[in-house]
Design a protein around this motif. Structure first.
Motif, PDB file in Angstrom:
ATOM      1  N   GLU A  49      38.668  35.793  32.029  1.00  0.00           N
ATOM      2  CA  GLU A  49      37.266  35.713  31.594  1.00  0.00           C
ATOM      3  C   GLU A  49      36.455  36.845  32.208  1.00  0.00           C
ATOM      4  OE1 GLU A  49      36.801  30.925  30.848  1.00  0.00           O
ATOM      5  OE2 GLU A  49      36.076  31.820  32.700  1.00  0.00           O
ATOM      6  N   GLY A  73      48.651  26.587  39.593  1.00  0.00           N
ATOM      7  CA  GLY A  73      48.002  26.220  38.338  1.00  0.00           C
ATOM      8  C   GLY A  73      47.539  27.448  37.570  1.00  0.00           C
ATOM      9  N   ALA A  74      46.617  27.208  36.639  1.00  0.00           N
ATOM     10  CA  ALA A  74      46.224  28.292  35.734  1.00  0.00           C
ATOM     11  C   ALA A  74      44.758  28.668  35.844  1.00  0.00           C
ATOM     12  CB  ALA A  74      46.517  27.876  34.295  1.00  0.00           C
ATOM     13  N   ASP A  75      43.990  27.900  36.616  1.00  0.00           N
ATOM     14  CA  ASP A  75      42.543  28.140  36.607  1.00  0.00           C
ATOM     15  C   ASP A  75      42.184  29.545  37.101  1.00  0.00           C
ATOM     16  OD1 ASP A  75      43.589  26.871  38.900  1.00  0.00           O
ATOM     17  OD2 ASP A  75      41.598  26.408  39.651  1.00  0.00           O
ATOM     18  N   ARG A 129      40.778  17.197  43.848  1.00  0.00           N
ATOM     19  CA  ARG A 129      42.211  17.068  43.568  1.00  0.00           C
ATOM     20  C   ARG A 129      42.949  16.490  44.769  1.00  0.00           C
ATOM     21  NH1 ARG A 129      45.372  22.384  41.983  1.00  0.00           N
ATOM     22  NH2 ARG A 129      45.606  22.546  44.233  1.00  0.00           N
ATOM     23  N   LEU A 175      42.781  32.082  34.332  1.00  0.00           N
ATOM     24  CA  LEU A 175      41.770  32.019  33.268  1.00  0.00           C
ATOM     25  C   LEU A 175      40.445  32.620  33.735  1.00  0.00           C
ATOM     26  CD1 LEU A 175      42.649  28.501  31.834  1.00  0.00           C
ATOM     27  CD2 LEU A 175      43.032  30.717  30.747  1.00  0.00           C
ATOM     28  N   GLY A 225      41.187  19.888  32.414  1.00  0.00           N
ATOM     29  CA  GLY A 225      42.251  19.848  33.418  1.00  0.00           C
ATOM     30  C   GLY A 225      42.533  21.237  33.979  1.00  0.00           C
ATOM     31  N   LEU A 226      42.540  22.213  33.094  1.00  0.00           N
ATOM     32  CA  LEU A 226      42.798  23.585  33.555  1.00  0.00           C
ATOM     33  C   LEU A 226      41.718  24.050  34.509  1.00  0.00           C
ATOM     34  CD1 LEU A 226      43.990  25.124  30.211  1.00  0.00           C
ATOM     35  CD2 LEU A 226      45.349  24.445  32.181  1.00  0.00           C
ATOM     36  N   ARG A 227      40.465  23.760  34.152  1.00  0.00           N
ATOM     37  CA  ARG A 227      39.339  24.151  35.022  1.00  0.00           C
ATOM     38  C   ARG A 227      39.382  23.401  36.341  1.00  0.00           C
ATOM     39  NH1 ARG A 227      38.325  28.842  33.075  1.00  0.00           N
ATOM     40  NH2 ARG A 227      38.245  28.732  30.828  1.00  0.00           N
ATOM     41  N   SER A 228      39.974  22.228  36.305  1.00  0.00           N
ATOM     42  CA  SER A 228      39.987  21.372  37.508  1.00  0.00           C
ATOM     43  C   SER A 228      41.239  21.606  38.358  1.00  0.00           C
ATOM     44  CB  SER A 228      39.926  19.896  37.083  1.00  0.00           C
ATOM     45  OG  SER A 228      38.836  19.661  36.222  1.00  0.00           O
ATOM     46  N   GLY A 229      42.092  22.547  37.940  1.00  0.00           N
ATOM     47  CA  GLY A 229      43.259  22.851  38.763  1.00  0.00           C
ATOM     48  C   GLY A 229      44.448  21.934  38.534  1.00  0.00           C
ATOM     49  N   VAL A 230      44.541  21.323  37.356  1.00  0.00           N
ATOM     50  CA  VAL A 230      45.751  20.545  37.052  1.00  0.00           C
ATOM     51  C   VAL A 230      46.941  21.502  37.065  1.00  0.00           C
ATOM     52  CG1 VAL A 230      46.983  19.338  35.205  1.00  0.00           C
ATOM     53  CG2 VAL A 230      44.629  18.722  35.737  1.00  0.00           C
ATOM     54  N   ASN A 231      47.957  21.163  37.847  1.00  0.00           N
ATOM     55  CA  ASN A 231      49.109  22.062  37.928  1.00  0.00           C
ATOM     56  C   ASN A 231      50.423  21.353  37.630  1.00  0.00           C
ATOM     57  OD1 ASN A 231      49.354  20.606  40.260  1.00  0.00           O
ATOM     58  ND2 ASN A 231      48.781  22.288  41.623  1.00  0.00           N
ATOM     59  N   THR A 232      50.354  20.085  37.308  1.00  0.00           N
ATOM     60  CA  THR A 232      51.528  19.340  36.895  1.00  0.00           C
ATOM     61  C   THR A 232      51.036  18.008  36.322  1.00  0.00           C
ATOM     62  OG1 THR A 232      53.716  18.540  37.618  1.00  0.00           O
ATOM     63  CG2 THR A 232      51.873  18.198  39.132  1.00  0.00           C
TER      64      THR A 232
END
Lengths: 163, 191
Positions: A154, A145-147, B159, A150, B142-149
């Motif tokens: 930051e 993922g991207a977290d 998750r 980011l 979602g990004l902060r929560s680790g959505v990867n798909t």
């Protein structure tokens, strides 16, 4: 078996390299100094997990641009394969071909899988001076993922402001 | 042995801004980040529908938008159309999973008519980008929560890393219910 390379650890200047980003067109890391860079090593074009991972990053380019960050993907696939893959997924960031000598850059970063012949699923976040500030090697079957990226970007911003 | 993949937390947890189906005191919470044009989300939809029925009274289901607009050009319009339907959201949500190839503006307006929403309401939402900021917040969370798909599921705020086939999700929900029951029992004073 994984390679290890001291120069690819957090706190070290990232090894410079030049790879093709398109047939006949070079991309050189040191020519992008002055802004954060995100190097995304991934196993293979068209593989399901890689496609999910890169699709998410493609959607997030605006978020990365907020940090003035530049993102590139790197795999051992050739430029024509990258071109077909990029077109099929509508990717809007460069895919670099670590193709010949195969995996040379991945080896220098310590993320080449000798037994498999492709890269680890690994991410390096470099600051504007080219120092590695975050490094993550994901289990190969897990899309990271991207977290993490980011958070790393930051942190660069916060450290920059504090400095 | 392979390391257990991380299970990032849902951030923020479900709140007043979210679309939630099911009782507030449900013992288990299933949240999906999804895209109405994503074929995997279309595969998952009937599975989540059957879980909602089978766990009725025990489960609440939340939906957050995660349109992958560059590969699914109709997904964002579909998400806005769902939001424009207000209290008919869930009815519209289900219609949007009729066919991933039928999400043109005309299709979406037809779905709006089916749920008795004035198509002009949907058109105005598109023209004014009325839910753009909401969708942006969903994507950011979602990004902060680790959505990867898409879809990415969260069970009781963590998750879900396994598949989204019926058996895997059912097992994960039952496990979450059992864990919660055990935790609740542990909090009771001895009698």
């Amino acid at each position: 078996m994984k390679n290890t390379n001291q120069g690819s650890q957090v706190g070290f200047v990232a090894p410079d390299f030049t790879l093709l980003e398109a047939p006949g067109k070079n991309w050189t890391l040191s020519q992008t100094l002055g802004r954060p860079r995100v190097l995304v090593f991934y196993p293979a074009d068209f593989s399901p997990v890689c496609s999910d991972q890169l699709t998410i990053y493609n959607e997030l380019l605006e978020e990365f641009r907020r940090f003035n960050a530049l993102l590139v993907g790197i795999s051992v696939d050739g430029t024509w394969c990258h071109k077909a893959y990029s077109q099929s997924r509508k990717l809007e960031f460069p895919l670099l071909a670590d193709f010949e000598p195969k995996g040379m850059v991945a080896r220098r970063y310590g993320v080449y899988r000798n037994d498999d012949g492709f890269c680890e699923r690994a991410i390096f976040v470099l600051d504007a001076a080219g120092v590695i500030r975050w490094r993550y090697v994901s289990p190969i079957e897990i899309n990271p993922g991207a977290d993490g990226i980011l958070h790393a970007l930051e942190s660069l911003t916060i450290n920059h402001v504090q400095a | 042995m392979r390391p257990e993949p991380p299970r990032p937390a849902l951030a923020p947890p479900l709140g007043p801004e979210d679309h939630i189906y099911g009782p507030a005191d449900a013992v288990v919470e299933l949240v999906a980040y999804g895209d109405y044009q994503c074929p995997h989300c279309h595969t998952a939809h009937p599975i989540t529908q059957s879980l909602i029925e089978e766990f009725a009274g025990q489960l609440r289901f939340g939906w957050r938008h995660f349109p992958l607009s560059k590969i699914h050009p109709d997904a964002r319009n579909a998400a806005m159309a769902a939001e424009a339907c207000g209290d008919k959201f869930w009815h519209m949500h289900n219609l949007l999973f009729t066919d991933p190839g039928k999400l043109s503006r005309e299709n979406l307006l037809q779905y709006a008519r089916q749920v008795q929403i004035d198509p002009q309401t949907v058109i105005a939402a598109w023209d004014e980008n009325r839910y753009g900021e909401l969708i942006r917040r969903h994507i950011a969370s979602g990004l902060r929560s680790g959505v990867n798909t898409t879809p990415t599921f969260y069970i009781n705020g963590r998750r879900h890393n396994g598949g989204f086939d019926k058996r895997t999700l059912t097992t994960a929900l039952l496990q979450a219910i059992a864990e919660k029951s055990t935790a609740s029992a542990g909090q009771n004073p001895p009698t």
